[in-house]
Design a protein around this motif. Structure first.
Motif, PDB file in Angstrom:
ATOM      1  N   PRO A  24       0.801  -1.226   0.000  1.00 25.75           N
ATOM      2  CA  PRO A  24       0.000   0.000   0.000  1.00 25.75           C
ATOM      3  C   PRO A  24       0.833   1.276   0.000  1.00 25.75           C
ATOM      4  N   VAL A  25       2.107   1.205   0.438  1.00 19.54           N
ATOM      5  CA  VAL A  25       2.967   2.388   0.490  1.00 19.54           C
ATOM      6  C   VAL A  25       3.881   2.390  -0.729  1.00 19.54           C
ATOM      7  N   GLN A  26       3.771   3.415  -1.539  1.00 19.50           N
ATOM      8  CA  GLN A  26       4.618   3.541  -2.724  1.00 19.50           C
ATOM      9  C   GLN A  26       5.274   4.917  -2.729  1.00 19.50           C
ATOM     10  N   ILE A  27       6.557   4.965  -3.105  1.00 20.95           N
ATOM     11  CA  ILE A  27       7.322   6.209  -3.119  1.00 20.95           C
ATOM     12  C   ILE A  27       7.938   6.388  -4.503  1.00 20.95           C
ATOM     13  N   ASN A  28       7.818   7.582  -5.045  1.00 22.20           N
ATOM     14  CA  ASN A  28       8.439   7.900  -6.329  1.00 22.20           C
ATOM     15  C   ASN A  28       9.921   8.221  -6.147  1.00 22.20           C
ATOM     16  N   PHE A  29      10.654   8.281  -7.261  1.00 28.57           N
ATOM     17  CA  PHE A  29      12.016   8.798  -7.225  1.00 28.57           C
ATOM     18  C   PHE A  29      11.989  10.235  -6.683  1.00 28.57           C
ATOM     19  N   ALA A  30      12.997  10.582  -5.888  1.00 29.13           N
ATOM     20  CA  ALA A  30      13.169  11.979  -5.490  1.00 29.13           C
ATOM     21  C   ALA A  30      13.906  12.719  -6.604  1.00 29.13           C
ATOM     22  N   ARG A  31      13.579  13.984  -6.789  1.00 25.04           N
ATOM     23  CA  ARG A  31      14.229  14.789  -7.819  1.00 25.04           C
ATOM     24  C   ARG A  31      14.634  16.129  -7.224  1.00 25.04           C
ATOM     25  N   SER A  32      15.803  16.613  -7.602  1.00 24.44           N
ATOM     26  CA  SER A  32      16.268  17.886  -7.064  1.00 24.44           C
ATOM     27  C   SER A  32      15.471  19.041  -7.663  1.00 24.44           C
ATOM     28  N   ILE A  33      15.355  20.116  -6.896  1.00 25.99           N
ATOM     29  CA  ILE A  33      14.616  21.292  -7.356  1.00 25.99           C
ATOM     30  C   ILE A  33      15.420  22.044  -8.411  1.00 25.99           C
ATOM     31  N   SER A  34      16.730  22.103  -8.238  1.00 24.43           N
ATOM     32  CA  SER A  34      17.619  22.816  -9.158  1.00 24.43           C
ATOM     33  C   SER A  34      18.597  21.827  -9.781  1.00 24.43           C
ATOM     34  N   PRO A  35      19.179  22.167 -10.927  1.00 32.33           N
ATOM     35  CA  PRO A  35      20.248  21.325 -11.478  1.00 32.33           C
ATOM     36  C   PRO A  35      21.383  21.172 -10.472  1.00 32.33           C
TER      37      PRO A  35
ATOM     38  N   TYR B  69      15.957  18.177  -2.487  1.00 28.90           N
ATOM     39  CA  TYR B  69      15.207  17.142  -3.211  1.00 28.90           C
ATOM     40  C   TYR B  69      13.753  17.097  -2.738  1.00 28.90           C
ATOM     41  N   ARG B  70      12.903  16.658  -3.658  1.00 28.35           N
ATOM     42  CA  ARG B  70      11.485  16.458  -3.358  1.00 28.35           C
ATOM     43  C   ARG B  70      11.078  15.060  -3.823  1.00 28.35           C
ATOM     44  N   ALA B  71      10.389  14.326  -2.955  1.00 27.77           N
ATOM     45  CA  ALA B  71       9.862  13.004  -3.314  1.00 27.77           C
ATOM     46  C   ALA B  71       8.399  12.942  -2.902  1.00 27.77           C
ATOM     47  N   GLU B  72       7.612  12.225  -3.685  1.00 29.34           N
ATOM     48  CA  GLU B  72       6.182  12.106  -3.417  1.00 29.34           C
ATOM     49  C   GLU B  72       5.811  10.645  -3.203  1.00 29.34           C
ATOM     50  N   GLY B  73       4.797  10.420  -2.373  1.00 30.12           N
ATOM     51  CA  GLY B  73       4.406   9.050  -2.059  1.00 30.12           C
ATOM     52  C   GLY B  73       2.908   8.910  -1.902  1.00 30.12           C
ATOM     53  N   TYR B  74       2.474   7.659  -1.829  1.00 27.33           N
ATOM     54  CA  TYR B  74       1.055   7.330  -1.797  1.00 27.33           C
ATOM     55  C   TYR B  74       0.832   6.185  -0.810  1.00 27.33           C
ATOM     56  N   ILE B  75      -0.321   6.209  -0.153  1.00 30.61           N
ATOM     57  CA  ILE B  75      -0.711   5.092   0.710  1.00 30.61           C
ATOM     58  C   ILE B  75      -2.127   4.684   0.332  1.00 30.61           C
ATOM     59  N   SER B  76      -2.267   3.459  -0.131  1.00 27.33           N
ATOM     60  CA  SER B  76      -3.557   2.938  -0.579  1.00 27.33           C
ATOM     61  C   SER B  76      -4.225   2.171   0.561  1.00 27.33           C
ATOM     62  N   ALA B  77      -5.292   2.738   1.103  1.00 25.80           N
ATOM     63  CA  ALA B  77      -6.033   2.053   2.159  1.00 25.80           C
ATOM     64  C   ALA B  77      -6.729   0.805   1.630  1.00 25.80           C
ATOM     65  N   SER B  78      -7.099   0.830   0.352  1.00 27.15           N
ATOM     66  CA  SER B  78      -7.783  -0.342  -0.210  1.00 27.15           C
ATOM     67  C   SER B  78      -6.854  -1.548  -0.242  1.00 27.15           C
ATOM     68  N   LEU B  79      -5.572  -1.346  -0.599  1.00 25.88           N
ATOM     69  CA  LEU B  79      -4.618  -2.454  -0.582  1.00 25.88           C
ATOM     70  C   LEU B  79      -4.317  -2.892   0.846  1.00 25.88           C
ATOM     71  N   ALA B  80      -4.256  -1.937   1.768  1.00 31.07           N
ATOM     72  CA  ALA B  80      -4.018  -2.285   3.171  1.00 31.07           C
ATOM     73  C   ALA B  80      -5.136  -3.182   3.692  1.00 31.07           C
ATOM     74  N   ASN B  81      -6.364  -2.864   3.353  1.00 31.25           N
ATOM     75  CA  ASN B  81      -7.502  -3.657   3.824  1.00 31.25           C
ATOM     76  C   ASN B  81      -7.608  -5.000   3.111  1.00 31.25           C
ATOM     77  N   LYS B  82      -7.264  -5.010   1.834  1.00 29.06           N
ATOM     78  CA  LYS B  82      -7.452  -6.221   1.034  1.00 29.06           C
ATOM     79  C   LYS B  82      -6.380  -7.266   1.292  1.00 29.06           C
ATOM     80  N   ILE B  83      -5.125  -6.810   1.509  1.00 30.49           N
ATOM     81  CA  ILE B  83      -4.030  -7.775   1.560  1.00 30.49           C
ATOM     82  C   ILE B  83      -3.171  -7.657   2.819  1.00 30.49           C
ATOM     83  N   THR B  84      -2.490  -6.514   3.021  1.00 24.32           N
ATOM     84  CA  THR B  84      -1.380  -6.493   3.984  1.00 24.32           C
ATOM     85  C   THR B  84      -1.782  -6.178   5.417  1.00 24.32           C
ATOM     86  N   LYS B  85      -2.950  -5.579   5.627  1.00 22.63           N
ATOM     87  CA  LYS B  85      -3.421  -5.204   6.972  1.00 22.63           C
ATOM     88  C   LYS B  85      -2.503  -4.174   7.625  1.00 22.63           C
TER      89      LYS B  85
END
Length: 284
Positions: A133-144, A181-197
């Motif tokens: 349920p927890v997914q994280i994207n690549f972090a990317r720097s704000i400036s070169p 750097y900035r990184a973005e992430g997601y937490i899916s409650a549906s996957l938490a409930n369906k599989i991993t708890k």
């Protein structure tokens, strides 16, 4: 209690005089987008630091072991699940119920399986595939970024043959003077409930791990790394109340000084007017 709210989150962190994530394909220099000059850090690198913090904080407590670490082979850990649940080993054409039982055991025992998921379908005692349920994207720097190769002097040589040419020798290390750097992430409650708890307690541990992920990971190679901000968007239901990209766009970062050399050389702008059903939380 199992997580029942979808979350999106943004991490903002920096590095000073260090290499946050070396690229094996480029002599272990900091990773860089050749077209834009922006630096990036892989999701695997960030999740490794979260795993390390959880292992330190929980010290092997029941339900908080870490699967992805170099203590023993993965297949041996999968076989342990079959032992624990008294399932038949090395059975041709594995019974799907046995695989699910083993999978559920792995989710219960290992925090990183519960959070990030894992491919556990290898070996003679497969435990299936878990989409975390927890997914994280690549972090990317704000400036070169500006990668600098620093020449260093090595005082101890490795062999008698090399000592014959002198007591010291030259070496090199690659650093970034400063990058945000900035990184973005997601937490899916549906996957938490369906599989991993994944539980609310697990979620609080995740936030704590993100905030402290660099604090017990300092090294000369990585320089000074600090988690500066953690912004969380909490949806009021399982499926969410707004597309994540709309929420991510509410956080913008502008450069005040060129070239930037410290965190205060940037300004972070946050639009706190949220879509209906979304709560904005500044965790750090």
């Amino acid at each position: 209690m199992i997580v029942n709210n979808r979350y999106d989150f943004v991490m903002i962190f920096d590095v000073e005089n260090g290499n946050p994530n070396g690229d094996p394909d480029a002599g272990n220099t900091p990773r860089i987008d050749a077209e834009t000059g922006l630096g990036y850090i892989t999701d695997v690198c960030l999740k490794r630091k979260i795993r390390n913090y959880v292992e330190l904080a929980k010290n092997g407590a029941d339900g908080y072991n870490i699967l992805i670490k170099p203590d023993k082979s993965l297949n041996a850990k999968f076989s342990e699940a079959y032992d624990a649940k008294q399932l038949e080993h090395k059975q041709k054409g594995k019974n799907a119920d046995d695989v699910r039982t083993a999978r559920d055991y792995m989710c219960e025992k290992y925090f990183d399986v519960r959070a990030f998921g894992a491919v556990m379908s290898t070996g003679e005692d497969p435990c299936g595939i878990v989409r975390g349920p927890v997914q994280i994207n690549f972090a990317r720097s704000i400036s070169p970024i500006n990668i600098q190769d620093i020449t260093i002097t090595r005082q101890a040589r490795t062999s008698n043959d090399r000592m014959e040419t002198g007591e010291t020798e030259m070496g090199r290390k690659s650093i970034i003077p400063y990058a945000l750097y900035r990184a973005e992430g997601y937490i899916s409650a549906s996957l938490a409930n369906k599989i991993t708890k994944l539980s609310e307690e697990d979620l609080e541990l995740l936030w704590t791990s993100i905030i402290n992920m660099f604090e017990n990971d300092h090294s000369a190679a990585r320089g000074k790394m600090c988690m500066r901000k953690l912004y969380i968007f909490k949806h009021e239901n399982i499926l969410g109340n707004s597309p994540s990209h709309i929420l991510f766009d509410k956080i913008s970062i502008s450069e005040n000084t060129v070239p930037p050399r410290k965190f205060s050389d940037y300004t972070i702008n946050v639009d706190e007017s949220m879509p209906e059903g979304v709560e904005f939380i500044c965790k750090l």
